[in-house]
Structures are given as structure tokens and as C-alpha cells.
Design a protein around this motif. Sequence first.
Motif, short mmCIF file in Angstrom:
data_model
loop_
_atom_site.label_atom_id
_atom_site.label_comp_id
_atom_site.label_asym_id
_atom_site.label_seq_id
_atom_site.Cartn_x
_atom_site.Cartn_y
_atom_site.Cartn_z
N PRO A 179 -155.11 32.97 -29.08
CA PRO A 179 -154.57 33.57 -27.86
C PRO A 179 -154.30 32.50 -26.80
O PRO A 179 -154.91 31.44 -26.80
N GLY A 180 -153.41 32.82 -25.92
CA GLY A 180 -153.11 31.92 -24.82
C GLY A 180 -151.75 31.29 -24.94
O GLY A 180 -151.06 31.40 -25.95
N ARG A 181 -151.38 30.61 -23.89
CA ARG A 181 -150.08 29.95 -23.82
C ARG A 181 -150.08 28.74 -24.75
O ARG A 181 -150.99 27.94 -24.75
N GLY A 182 -149.04 28.59 -25.51
CA GLY A 182 -148.93 27.47 -26.43
C GLY A 182 -147.91 26.45 -25.96
O GLY A 182 -146.98 26.77 -25.23
N ALA A 183 -148.10 25.23 -26.39
CA ALA A 183 -147.14 24.15 -26.15
C ALA A 183 -146.78 23.58 -27.52
O ALA A 183 -147.65 23.36 -28.36
N TYR A 184 -145.51 23.35 -27.74
CA TYR A 184 -145.02 22.92 -29.05
C TYR A 184 -144.59 21.46 -29.02
O TYR A 184 -143.94 21.01 -28.09
N VAL A 185 -144.97 20.72 -30.10
CA VAL A 185 -144.68 19.30 -30.20
C VAL A 185 -144.33 18.98 -31.65
O VAL A 185 -144.95 19.51 -32.58
N HIS A 186 -143.36 18.07 -31.85
CA HIS A 186 -143.08 17.58 -33.20
C HIS A 186 -144.31 16.84 -33.72
O HIS A 186 -145.04 16.24 -32.93
N PRO A 187 -144.53 16.83 -35.02
CA PRO A 187 -145.70 16.10 -35.56
C PRO A 187 -145.56 14.58 -35.50
O PRO A 187 -146.48 13.87 -35.86
N ALA A 188 -144.46 14.06 -35.03
CA ALA A 188 -144.25 12.62 -34.93
C ALA A 188 -145.12 12.04 -33.81
O ALA A 188 -145.19 12.60 -32.72
N PRO A 189 -145.79 10.91 -34.08
CA PRO A 189 -146.67 10.29 -33.07
C PRO A 189 -145.96 9.99 -31.76
O PRO A 189 -146.55 10.14 -30.69
N GLU A 190 -144.69 9.59 -31.81
CA GLU A 190 -143.98 9.27 -30.57
C GLU A 190 -143.76 10.51 -29.70
O GLU A 190 -143.80 10.42 -28.48
N CYS A 191 -143.57 11.66 -30.32
CA CYS A 191 -143.42 12.90 -29.54
C CYS A 191 -144.75 13.30 -28.91
O CYS A 191 -144.80 13.71 -27.76
N VAL A 192 -145.83 13.17 -29.67
CA VAL A 192 -147.15 13.51 -29.16
C VAL A 192 -147.51 12.60 -28.00
O VAL A 192 -147.95 13.05 -26.94
N GLU A 193 -147.30 11.29 -28.16
CA GLU A 193 -147.63 10.34 -27.10
C GLU A 193 -146.76 10.57 -25.86
O GLU A 193 -147.24 10.48 -24.74
N SER A 194 -145.49 10.87 -26.06
CA SER A 194 -144.61 11.15 -24.93
C SER A 194 -145.08 12.40 -24.18
O SER A 194 -145.07 12.42 -22.94
N ALA A 195 -145.49 13.42 -24.91
CA ALA A 195 -145.98 14.66 -24.27
C ALA A 195 -147.22 14.39 -23.44
O ALA A 195 -147.40 14.97 -22.37
N ILE A 196 -148.08 13.49 -23.92
CA ILE A 196 -149.31 13.15 -23.19
C ILE A 196 -148.98 12.26 -21.99
O ILE A 196 -149.41 12.54 -20.87
N THR A 197 -148.21 11.21 -22.22
CA THR A 197 -147.89 10.24 -21.18
C THR A 197 -147.15 10.87 -20.01
O THR A 197 -147.46 10.60 -18.85
N ARG A 198 -146.18 11.70 -20.29
CA ARG A 198 -145.40 12.34 -19.24
C ARG A 198 -146.11 13.56 -18.64
O ARG A 198 -145.57 14.21 -17.76
N ARG A 199 -147.30 13.87 -19.15
CA ARG A 199 -148.09 15.03 -18.72
C ARG A 199 -147.37 16.35 -18.98
O ARG A 199 -147.68 17.38 -18.40
N ALA A 200 -146.38 16.30 -19.87
CA ALA A 200 -145.60 17.50 -20.21
C ALA A 200 -146.46 18.51 -20.96
O ALA A 200 -146.28 19.72 -20.80
N LEU A 201 -147.38 18.02 -21.77
CA LEU A 201 -148.26 18.92 -22.52
C LEU A 201 -149.14 19.72 -21.57
O LEU A 201 -149.27 20.94 -21.70
N LEU A 202 -149.71 19.06 -20.58
CA LEU A 202 -150.56 19.74 -19.60
C LEU A 202 -149.77 20.72 -18.74
O LEU A 202 -150.24 21.82 -18.46
N ARG A 203 -148.55 20.33 -18.36
CA ARG A 203 -147.70 21.23 -17.58
C ARG A 203 -147.32 22.46 -18.39
O ARG A 203 -147.32 23.59 -17.89
N ALA A 204 -146.97 22.25 -19.67
CA ALA A 204 -146.56 23.37 -20.53
C ALA A 204 -147.71 24.35 -20.72
O ALA A 204 -147.50 25.56 -20.82
N LEU A 205 -148.93 23.84 -20.77
CA LEU A 205 -150.10 24.70 -20.94
C LEU A 205 -150.59 25.26 -19.60
O LEU A 205 -151.54 26.04 -19.57
#
Length: 104
Positions: A57-83
Motif C-alpha cells: 500500500p501507499g504511493r509508489g515511485a517507478y525507476v528503471h533497474p539501470a544503476p544510472e537511473c536509480v542514482e539519478s533519482a536519488i541525486t536529484r531527490r526525485a525519488l523522495l519527491r515522487a514518494l
Amino acid sequence: MEGRSGAVSTSQVGHSPVRTCVGCRTRCEQTVLLRFVARQDAPARWRVVLDVRRRLPGRGAYVHPAPECVESAITRRALLRALRLPASGEVDLGDVRRHAQQHG
């Protein structure tokens, strides 16, 4: 059913919802992306976990399994904003980082 143009109808092809990767901002089928959700451990402590079955349950954030996408999501704080996690407080991204290292 095949039409005159050779296009296949959507009833023959499996259709998955489309989501946007928060790392690279590319839209693709949901089945290609990983889903992360936030879990609250304590009042000001959050943990971001991988939702393997896509049923938590809860709001999900989607990311490609590629390390560069995961790191970009963390670095830009996009993952935290999406959640929609609060700016203050502690966020454990250990599960996200482990996944990036495993597929690197």
C-alpha cells in the motif's frame, strides 16, 4: 485482429499501464520499471523499500533497474519527491542503493 494497415489490436497484445521513470523521466510500461514505496519506521524516520510484487500500500515511485537511473533519482531527490516524503526527517535509502549496486 489484424486490420488493413497490419496493426494488431490491443485486445491481442498485453497492455500494461504506462509510468514515468523518476530517474531518467522516460515513459514506458509499468512492467519494465521497479516500484519503490516508503515505509514509516518512526515519527520522523522513513525507509524506502522495493515493492517486488507491486502490491504494497501507499504511493509508489517507478525507476528503471539501470544503476544510472536509480542514482539519478536519488541525486536529484526525485525519488523522495515522487514518494512525497517530508523534507525534514531521516530517510533510509539502503534498499534502493543495494539494488543499484547489484545491477551495476
